[in-house]
Design a protein around this motif. Structure first.
Motif, short mmCIF file in Angstrom:
data_model
loop_
_atom_site.label_atom_id
_atom_site.label_comp_id
_atom_site.label_asym_id
_atom_site.label_seq_id
_atom_site.Cartn_x
_atom_site.Cartn_y
_atom_site.Cartn_z
N ILE A 25 0.82 -1.21 0.00
CA ILE A 25 0.00 0.00 0.00
C ILE A 25 0.85 1.26 0.00
O ILE A 25 0.41 2.31 -0.42
CB ILE A 25 -0.95 0.00 1.22
N GLY A 26 2.08 1.17 0.46
CA GLY A 26 2.92 2.35 0.52
C GLY A 26 3.65 2.40 1.83
O GLY A 26 3.48 1.53 2.69
N ALA A 33 -2.55 6.40 4.94
CA ALA A 33 -3.18 6.38 3.62
C ALA A 33 -4.62 6.85 3.72
O ALA A 33 -5.11 7.57 2.85
CB ALA A 33 -3.10 4.99 3.02
N LEU A 37 -6.18 10.07 1.73
CA LEU A 37 -7.32 10.01 0.84
C LEU A 37 -8.40 11.00 1.26
O LEU A 37 -9.04 11.64 0.42
CB LEU A 37 -7.89 8.59 0.80
N ARG A 123 -0.73 7.20 -15.07
CA ARG A 123 0.18 6.72 -14.05
C ARG A 123 1.30 5.94 -14.76
O ARG A 123 1.27 5.75 -15.98
CB ARG A 123 -0.53 5.81 -13.06
N ASP A 153 0.74 8.67 -9.65
CA ASP A 153 1.03 7.44 -8.91
C ASP A 153 0.80 7.65 -7.42
O ASP A 153 0.30 6.77 -6.71
CB ASP A 153 2.48 7.00 -9.15
N THR A 155 -1.11 10.31 -6.01
CA THR A 155 -2.46 10.72 -5.68
C THR A 155 -3.50 9.64 -5.98
O THR A 155 -4.59 9.66 -5.41
CB THR A 155 -2.84 12.01 -6.43
N ARG A 156 -3.17 8.72 -6.89
CA ARG A 156 -4.12 7.67 -7.25
C ARG A 156 -3.67 6.29 -6.77
O ARG A 156 -4.11 5.27 -7.29
CB ARG A 156 -4.35 7.68 -8.76
N ARG A 157 -2.77 6.29 -5.81
CA ARG A 157 -2.46 5.10 -5.00
C ARG A 157 -1.90 3.93 -5.80
O ARG A 157 -2.23 2.78 -5.55
CB ARG A 157 -3.69 4.65 -4.21
N PRO A 159 0.94 1.51 -5.87
CA PRO A 159 2.01 1.19 -4.92
C PRO A 159 3.37 1.56 -5.47
O PRO A 159 3.64 1.36 -6.67
CB PRO A 159 1.86 -0.33 -4.76
#
Length: 337
Positions: A25-26, A33, A37, A123, A153, A155-157, A159
């Motif tokens: 997820i990051g 996260a 969001l 992305r 990448d 802002t729209r998640r 990974p």
């Protein structure tokens, strides 16, 4: 220095995960996260979302130089997201592709054929499609490609490991086809004026982490990077009304020129056209460093180039910028091919 070393370790972890096919997820975890969001949804009510189609700048620049030489034109490919496409300006000559094609033509004294396949909203997982478009005509393979990608990448998640893997694969494919590659890494999303804390801090941290990881992946795939994040950061924060466009998100014409001036020296150096020596100048805080350390330092200082030397080392260099040709002095408008 501790912050740089921490960013270097994180960037290496992302790049390693990218190489082995990892995701995740990051780096800030599920809770952060969720905060991100929530804040993004609030920010989107304030930050404009331009739906205008960017001006098409494809064509030949510096056509007059063709009468002075028998050498073929240089081919410049452009890939990436809305920033690469030039969203936010209304004239073709204001887009980064046109600015760099004009600058390259002037320094090489050759015509430059520009083809831009960047897609607003893209992305890094769209790069495979864009690369295929550029390489579809085997008789018109670009000599050099510029990629500007990463903001969506974050802002729209997407990974980070997946983001870096897609970018690295794109660079590898272009290099295998004979193209030099220069990547403008993820911009500093903490500079967007209407975005407040905690999103500003989170966005800045995530974008700089991604920029450093992108640098490792690109350099290890045979490309060069130029950090745009910290370059645009202080300048955009100090002069947001001038360097951001009407939507408060995309750069203005002057903002794109600032970015293009940072990329042009590396673009020319990749083609052997830049007059500066490749050796580092310690007085300018340049050096040959472990690639992850060079990546982390570049992410914190805009306009910094990172290029491969002998693995696992990389060259960190601050190239001297030159003024871009103005519309009045540029070597001719684009000519439709």
């Amino acid at each position: 220095m501790p912050m740089t070393m921490s960013r270097a370790r994180v960037a290496r972890r992302i790049a390693t995960a990218a190489a082995v096919g990892g995701g995740g997820i990051g780096l800030l975890g599920v809770a952060a996260a969720g905060v991100l969001l929530t804040e993004v949804r609030l920010a989107r009510r304030t930050v404009g979302n331009s739906s205008e189609t960017p001006p098409c700048a494809d064509g030949r620049y510096g056509a007059a130089f063709g009468h002075r030489t028998d050498r073929p034109p240089l081919r410049l490919g452009f890939l990436g997201d809305s920033t690469a496409a030039g969203q936010g300006v209304h004239r073709a000559h204001q887009t980064p592709g046109a600015l760099l094609a004009s600058g390259l033509a002037a320094l090489a004294e050759l015509p430059v054929d520009l083809r831009n396949v960047a897609l607003p909203g893209a992305r890094s997982d769209d790069l495979e499609r864009q690369v295929a478009l550029l390489l579809a005509d085997g008789d018109a393979i670009p000599d050099v490609c510029v990629i500007m990608i990463g903001a969506n990448d974050v802002t729209r998640r997407l990974p980070p490991a997946q983001s870096v893997r897609h970018l690295s694969e794109a660079v590898g494919t272009l290099r295998a086809a004979g193209c030099e590659v220069v990547v403008g890494t993820c911009p500093d999303l903490g500079t967007i004026e209407p975005v407040y804390q905690p999103l500003r801090w989170v966005a800045r941290r995530l974008s700089r982490q991604l920029a450093a990881a992108q640098t490792i992946g690109v350099v290890e795939s045979g490309g060069r990077t130029v950090s745009l994040g910290a370059l645009l950061g202080p300048e955009f924060e100090a002069r947001p009304r001038e360097l951001f466009g009407p939507d408060n998100y995309h750069p203005s014409a002057e903002g794109y020129a600032t970015a293009a001036m940072a990329v042009l020296p590396t673009l020319c150096a990749a083609l052997g056209l830049w007059p500066e020596d490749e050796r580092p100048e310690p007085a300018r805080h340049e050096g040959i460093l472990p690639v992850e350390q060079a990546a982390a330092e570049a992410a914190a200082e805009g306009g910094t180039e990172v290029a491969a030397t002998r693995a696992p080392w990389a060259l960190l260099k601050h190239r001297r910028r030159r003024q871009l040709p103005t519309p009045e002095t540029a070597p001719g408008p684009p000519v439709t091919q």
